[in-house]
Design an enzyme around this catalytic site. Structure first.
Site: not given
Length: 219
Positions: A138-140, A142, A192
């Site tokens: 999620i968010c950063i 990845p 995401t």
């Protein structure tokens, strides 16, 4: 009625600028609880990279905090050290975002594509992949998936420095809106953008709900 699934959630502190993004962490835990699964929260027992005053946005010079202790604030004390997690303990693994993912779980915020990733994070991702169990980023977070999973397909939302750095590591970046997810079938990874895009909690919740649903479908 609950099913027998257990999902491991890994936090990176408490607070968007130096730890786990609190909205994202709570939304992840809420979606999992509503799905009737068991959740176990983990965090590495390490010092934070630094401490940020969330009122001013400035680094609090000379102040130190522990990632596990800070994450326990969100977990209401129900948390274990990440060193205790193995892939046999859970059906899936999820990493909520916040700068802690790029500062404490990895050094992406400081080093970009030359980042290192925490040894326990590296180990558990490797174990869950070897067990063919799904992982949600999620968010950063990845961004460090790009380091750990060569060729992974992810989203960090819009194009910019972070997607460019991920591509340097061999990742395939997909531009998305906040309510969308990206599924990497080959690597069993779901991502995401959440607060990489925002703008606020309801929009972020839509993407996290979709990610959790997909992770559970695969677990």
């Amino acid at each position: 009625m609950s099913d027998s699934k257990t999902i491991a959630v890994v936090l990176s502190g408490c607070g968007v600028y130096d730890g786990a993004e609190i909205h994202e962490a709570v939304l992840t835990l809420l979606a999992l609880d509503r799905a009737g699964v068991t959740t176990q929260i983990y965090a590495p027992d390490i010092p934070q990279a630094h401490v940020v005053n969330h009122l001013t946005g400035e680094v609090a010079e000379g102040e130190t905090r522990n990632v596990l202790v800070e994450s326990a604030r969100i977990a209401r004390g129900e948390i274990k050290a990440l060193s205790e997690l193995s892939a046999s303990d859970a059906n899936a693994l999820v990493f909520p975002g916040g700068f802690g993912g790029a500062k404490n779980l990895s050094t992406f915020a400081f080093d970009g594509p030359a980042m290192s990733v925490n040894a326990e994070v590296t180990r558990v991702v490797s174990e869950f992949r070897a067990s063919e169990k799904p992982i949600g980023f999620i968010c950063i977070t990845p961004a460090f998936a790009a380091k750990l999973i060569p060729g992974v397909k992810i989203t960090l939302g819009c194009e910019g420095d972070a997607p460019a750095a991920a591509r340097q590591l061999g990742a395939e970046h997909v531009e998305t809106s906040v309510d969308q997810i990206v599924i990497d079938e080959q690597h069993n990874v779901v991502s995401t953008a959440a607060y990489m895009l925002g703008p606020w909690i309801a929009a972020v919740a839509a993407g996290i709900d979709a990610l959790v649903a997909e992770v559970l479908r695969r677990s």
